[in-house]
Scaffold this active site. Structure first.
Site, PDB file in Angstrom:
ATOM      1  N   PRO A   1       0.784  -1.228   0.000  1.00 54.79           N
ATOM      2  CG  PRO A   1      -0.173  -1.148   2.104  1.00 54.79           C
ATOM      3  CD  PRO A   1       0.587  -2.022   1.194  1.00 54.79           C
TER       4      PRO A   1
ATOM      5  NE  ARG B   1       9.161  -9.761  -2.036  1.00 56.59           N
ATOM      6  CZ  ARG B   1       9.496  -8.933  -3.021  1.00 56.59           C
ATOM      7  NH1 ARG B   1       8.544  -8.327  -3.709  1.00 56.59           N
ATOM      8  NH2 ARG B   1      10.741  -8.713  -3.312  1.00 56.59           N
TER       9      ARG B   1
ATOM     10  NE  ARG C   1      10.174   0.116  -6.650  1.00 54.57           N
ATOM     11  CZ  ARG C   1       9.278   0.527  -5.765  1.00 54.57           C
ATOM     12  NH1 ARG C   1       9.559   1.495  -4.939  1.00 54.57           N
ATOM     13  NH2 ARG C   1       8.101  -0.051  -5.686  1.00 54.57           N
TER      14      ARG C   1
END
Length: 284
Positions: free
Chosen positions: A2, A121, A274
DNA sequence: CTCTGCACCTGAAAGC
DNA sequence: TGCTTTCAGGTGCAGA
């Protein structure tokens, strides 16, 4: 995981379901997931749930706090008899029998309510902290949020001054500058502003900075309105699901025609490690 | 000080 | 089908 709107959606979901409940017991599987002493929280009553940036703070009657960072795959799931609320990383664990192999912490609350922290994770964490310790974290590691009134062009220019060659994508992802922004909302805000993620911040004009602020507020407010982004087809057991994924214009839209009908296509590159999505035609 | 790249973990999806 | 590679909503830190 989130970003600000998703974490805020979790805060809202928790607020109605756990405030006033007493913590009966705490069980956790790894020291990394739960950092603190269970005796500092057991027996205390939950007095509030707050959010700043991507952090969730559960306040307790004994003045201690549970501070959560969900990172990429963290989830908070409340089960109240048959009713269930799940938020965070969308996965089958929203519906799965709990606890399971991804469950890191189980909080047993009064009235037969359970709060699960699941995190596939194991990047996320929950820390037991004093209000002063939490304030120190906010002070040191977090700037203003884009929706704060202090998030102005002057504020951004003051942050930009020492790092003129940084690209705008990484600048906006920096939590000490724009708290709560993450990969989805940064890509979307840059698209709204018509600015390339690769643009160096020294080359951004004052009107463009203002447009960036407006764009960040726009996409964050949309995310808040739609209850966050729920990639995949996961629906919460309470029947709700995030709706922002239906309004994303570039994030995970690689190869699709540009939503501005400029004739370009959404492409994916890597910036600062990213995945970054933008229209190379109309974002410059 | 800034910048780059990898480390932390695990599983799903995409590619061959 | 099955094996391999890439990707994942986030930081944190070593080394240049």
């Amino acid at each position: 995981m989130p970003e600000l709107p998703e974490v805020e959606t979790i805060r809202l979901g928790l607020t109605d379901r756990i405030i006033g409940k007493k913590i009966i017991s705490v069980d956790f599987d790894t020291a990394k997931s739960f950092q603190g002493k269970t005796e500092d929280v057991v027996g205390s009553t939950i007095s509030g749930v707050e959010r700043r940036a991507k952090l969730i703070q559960i306040k307790l009657s004994n003045n201690n706090n549970l501070l959560f960072h969900l990172k990429l795959t963290g989830q908070l799931i409340v089960i109240d008899h048959s009713e269930r609320f799940a938020g965070g990383h969308p996965s089958h664990d929203w519906h799965a029998e709990l606890p399971n192999s991804n469950t890191r912490i189980v909080f047993e609350l009064s009235d037969n309510v359970k709060l699960y922290f699941n995190d596939m994770r194991k990047f996320g964490w929950c820390k037991v902290l004093s209000p002063q310790a939490i304030e120190a974290i906010y002070e040191k590691d977090y700037g203003f949020e884009p929706l704060d009134k202090e998030f102005t062009v002057e504020y951004l220019l003051s942050k930009a001054k020492r790092i003129p060659n940084r690209n705008i994508k990484q600048f906006l992802m920096d939590q000490t500058i724009a708290a709560g922004m993450g990969n989805i909302y940064t890509d979307e805000a840059l698209f709204e502003a018509g600015i390339s993620p690769l643009r160096k911040i020294k080359d951004i004009s004052v009107p463009e900075w203002q447009k960036l602020i407006d764009s960040m507020c726009k996409v964050l407010n949309m995310g808040l309105k739609y209850g966050g982004t729920t990639d995949s087809d996961y629906v919460r057991a309470d029947g709700t699901k995030g709706g922002m994924q239906d309004h994303l214009k570039v994030y995970h839209q690689t190869g699709k025609p540009c939503a501005n009908d400029c004739g370009g296509k959404v492409i994916r590159i890597t910036v600062g490690g990213r995945g970054t999505h933008y229209c190379s035609q109309c974002q410059n």
